[in-house]
Every structure is written in structure tokens, then in C-alpha cells.
Design a protein around this motif. Structure first.
Motif, PDB file in Angstrom:
ATOM      1  N   GLN A  33       0.833  -1.339  -0.059  1.00 27.52           N
ATOM      2  CA  GLN A  33      -0.053   0.034   0.066  1.00 27.52           C
ATOM      3  C   GLN A  33       0.869   1.267  -0.130  1.00 27.52           C
ATOM      4  N   GLY A  34       1.719   1.264  -0.807  1.00 26.03           N
ATOM      5  CA  GLY A  34       2.592   2.328  -0.975  1.00 26.03           C
ATOM      6  C   GLY A  34       3.890   2.674   0.037  1.00 26.03           C
ATOM      7  N   LEU A  63       9.798   8.725  -4.256  1.00 25.42           N
ATOM      8  CA  LEU A  63       9.455   8.884  -2.702  1.00 25.42           C
ATOM      9  C   LEU A  63       8.558   9.945  -2.465  1.00 25.42           C
ATOM     10  N   ALA A  64       7.973   9.801  -1.241  1.00 24.02           N
ATOM     11  CA  ALA A  64       7.061  10.825  -0.853  1.00 24.02           C
ATOM     12  C   ALA A  64       7.820  11.881  -0.391  1.00 24.02           C
ATOM     13  N   LEU A 100      11.754   2.378   6.528  1.00 20.92           N
ATOM     14  CA  LEU A 100      10.440   2.167   6.030  1.00 20.92           C
ATOM     15  C   LEU A 100      10.144   3.649   5.023  1.00 20.92           C
ATOM     16  N   LEU A 101      10.142   3.353   3.834  1.00 26.34           N
ATOM     17  CA  LEU A 101      10.099   4.454   2.898  1.00 26.34           C
ATOM     18  C   LEU A 101       8.587   4.586   2.160  1.00 26.34           C
ATOM     19  N   ARG A 102       8.187   5.861   2.357  1.00 19.89           N
ATOM     20  CA  ARG A 102       6.766   6.016   1.675  1.00 19.89           C
ATOM     21  C   ARG A 102       6.875   6.281   0.240  1.00 19.89           C
ATOM     22  N   GLU A 109       4.199  -2.403  -8.357  1.00 25.54           N
ATOM     23  CA  GLU A 109       5.559  -2.997  -7.984  1.00 25.54           C
ATOM     24  C   GLU A 109       6.782  -1.921  -7.944  1.00 25.54           C
ATOM     25  N   VAL A 110       7.862  -2.062  -7.333  1.00 25.26           N
ATOM     26  CA  VAL A 110       8.826  -1.359  -7.420  1.00 25.26           C
ATOM     27  C   VAL A 110      10.276  -2.337  -7.470  1.00 25.26           C
TER      28      VAL A 110
END
Length: 145
Positions: A33-34, A63-64, A100-102, A109-110
Motif C-alpha cells: 500500500q505505497g 519517494l514521498a 520504512l519508505l513512503r 511494483e517497485v
């Protein structure tokens, strides 16, 4: 359910004088979930110890804007984070790194690529084991490297 999908990444070693090390990265990633979780441990098989180095985590998604990063880590662009490894003795490990990357937006997928950004002055002639690339699907499953 755990899976493994590692995409190979190798390159030519640079001929240099000075201490030599064989750094590798081992860990796991998951995407849900992102939010991307990355846990890894740098390891050095020698033949010399490494006082400190910097690894880079590159993503295939942005990245956010706001991130809370682990100590010793910093953002290095829209899709990159760098972290210091700490000392890596001969046949030893550096510090455990948990991120923990937003992501800016939810993606299915990433691709996560990890490499050495700064080698602490040591030459690493075996790049085949320190440039993992992992495809993580937005399922919450854990992918090991």
C-alpha cells in the motif's frame, strides 16, 4: 509467503591500489500500500577491514516528500536514499539498516537496487555480490536478496 527474484547487476572492477574488501548486501524488501520496507546488513569478506562505507538504495518509483529515515541515512534524490554501513571487520558485518519508505503514490511494483555509493577507500574487485536488484510486488510479501 516469501519469494525471491533477484535481477543480476555486475560491472567491471576498477583497478586501484590500497586496501581491498569484498562487500555484499543481504536482506529483504516488502511493498504494501505505497510503503516499502527495506532491511539489510552489509557484510565484508575481506581481505581488509572497512572503517565505514556508504550504500545507496535506488527505487524505480518516487519517494514521498517527507520521510523519517533511520539514523545514518539521508535522502539523495527523488528515488534514492544513502546510509552509512558502520565499520565492517574482516569476515564481519556492518550495522543493520532498516528503512520504512513512503512512496509518492501507490504502485503495483517497485524495483529496489542497492549498491556501494562510497567505498571508504577500499577497492572491491567483486561487484557481482554487492549490487542486488529486487522486484517487490505490492502484495506485502517479503522478497529476499
Amino acid at each position: 509467503m516469501a519469494g525471491l527474484l533477484v535481477l543480476g547487476a555486475t560491472g567491471p572492477a576498477q583497478a586501484r591500489s590500497g586496501p581491498e574488501a569484498d562487500v555484499s548486501y543481504h536482506g529483504r524488501v516488502s511493498l504494501s500500500q505505497g510503503q516499502l520496507r527495506v532491511w539489510l546488513v552489509p557484510q565484508n569478506e575481506g581481505p581488509s577491514a572497512v572503517a565505514n562505507a556508504t550504500l545507496r538504495v535506488r527505487l524505480s518509483a518516487d519517494l514521498a516528500d517527507r520521510q523519517q529515515l533511520a539514523e545514518g541515512c539521508a535522502r539523495a534524490g527523488l528515488r534514492q536514499v544513502v546510509c552509512e554501513t558502520g565499520a565492517m571487520p574482516l569476515h564481519g558485518r556492518g550495522r543493520h539498516i532498516g528503512l520504512l519508505l513512503r512512496l509518492r503514490e501507490r504502485v503495483p511494483e517497485v524495483v529496489v537496487r542497492i549498491d556501494t555509493w562510497w567505498d571508504g577507500g577500499a577497492a572491491d574487485r567483486n561487484l557481482s555480490n554487492n549490487e542486488p536488484a529486487v522486484l517487490a510486488l505490492d502484495t506485502g510479501d517479503t522478497y529476499a536478496f
